[in-house]
Scaffold this active site. Structure first.
Site, mmCIF file in Angstrom:
data_model
loop_
_atom_site.group_PDB
_atom_site.id
_atom_site.type_symbol
_atom_site.label_atom_id
_atom_site.label_comp_id
_atom_site.label_asym_id
_atom_site.label_seq_id
_atom_site.Cartn_x
_atom_site.Cartn_y
_atom_site.Cartn_z
ATOM 1 N N HIS A 19 5.097 5.682 11.109
ATOM 2 C CA HIS A 19 4.630 4.303 10.485
ATOM 3 C C HIS A 19 6.061 3.793 9.739
ATOM 4 O O HIS A 19 6.458 2.813 9.586
ATOM 5 C CB HIS A 19 3.742 4.268 9.178
ATOM 6 C CG HIS A 19 2.309 4.406 9.505
ATOM 7 N ND1 HIS A 19 1.778 3.358 10.134
ATOM 8 C CD2 HIS A 19 1.214 5.365 9.417
ATOM 9 C CE1 HIS A 19 0.595 3.631 10.397
ATOM 10 N NE2 HIS A 19 0.235 4.668 10.056
ATOM 11 N N GLN A 47 1.931 0.720 5.225
ATOM 12 C CA GLN A 47 0.609 0.369 5.228
ATOM 13 C C GLN A 47 0.117 -0.432 3.997
ATOM 14 O O GLN A 47 -1.014 -0.835 3.706
ATOM 15 C CB GLN A 47 -0.017 1.586 5.382
ATOM 16 C CG GLN A 47 0.143 2.351 6.772
ATOM 17 C CD GLN A 47 -0.828 3.545 6.936
ATOM 18 O OE1 GLN A 47 -0.441 4.620 6.389
ATOM 19 N NE2 GLN A 47 -1.788 3.171 7.533
HETATM 20 ZN ZN ZN Z 1 -1.628 5.420 10.177
#
Ligand code: ZN
Length: 176
Positions: free
Chosen positions: A141, A46
């Site tokens: 993720h 991220q």
């Molecule tokens: Zn997330």
């Protein structure tokens, strides 16, 4: 959402890499970022690094006022084992990488996570309920999976509508 790194399977971090300045700095940056946005967790993809690292922390969090707290955990190369297919947790999730959107996801509610900590020492965590959902969201993720992939698509909504129309008792439900 849309950045290719969020759809890439992240690579493991070798034990030799963990003490390096690059990895230690990344971990510090991730913790700072998580704090700055009041998130419950953050994964390295991220923030632009395709590495199997996540940070989790649930403490006096405005977004989750009634939920159990979790002191800061840093997981390197986490390996997640679902301990039982039931109970399950049904929760409206959001994501810093899918800004402004919520959606209901159902996941196993009891699991174990084996990982290395930021010093490279092995550690084991066992979670149930809300924290189990957060753990799975973060580990997803690392495999290029976003919560919208797992959400019931008919429940996807924007935050204003979530707050207006999703009753509080439907936001987090534990199913036997
Ligand atoms: Zn997330």
């Amino acid at each position: 959402m849309g950045h290719p790194l969020l759809r890439t399977v992240a690579r493991e971090v070798s034990r030799d890499e963990i003490p390096t300045a690059a990895i230690q700095e990344l971990v510090r940056d991730m913790i700072e970022t998580m704090d700055a946005v009041n998130g419950a967790g953050l994964a390295a993809p991220q923030v632009g690094h395709s590495l199997r690292i996540c940070a989790l922390q649930v403490e006096k969090n405005e977004r989750y006022p009634d939920l159990p707290s979790l002191p800061l955990r840093v997981w390197i190369n986490p390996c997640l084992t679902v301990l039982s297919p039931s109970p399950r947790v049904q929760m409206y999730e959001g994501c810093l990488s899918v800004r402004g959107v919520r959606g209901r996801v159902e996941r196993p509610a009891h699991l174990r996570v084996e990982s290395l900590d930021r010093q490279g020492e092995p550690q084991v965590d066992e979670f149930s309920g809300f924290l189990a959902a957060v753990a799975q969201h973060e580990c997803d993720h690392l495999d290029g999976v976003l919560f919208v992939d797992r959400a019931d698509s008919t429940t996807l909504c924007f935050i204003d509508e979530y707050l207006a129309f999703v009753p509080a008792d439907e936001r987090l439900v534990l199913l036997d």
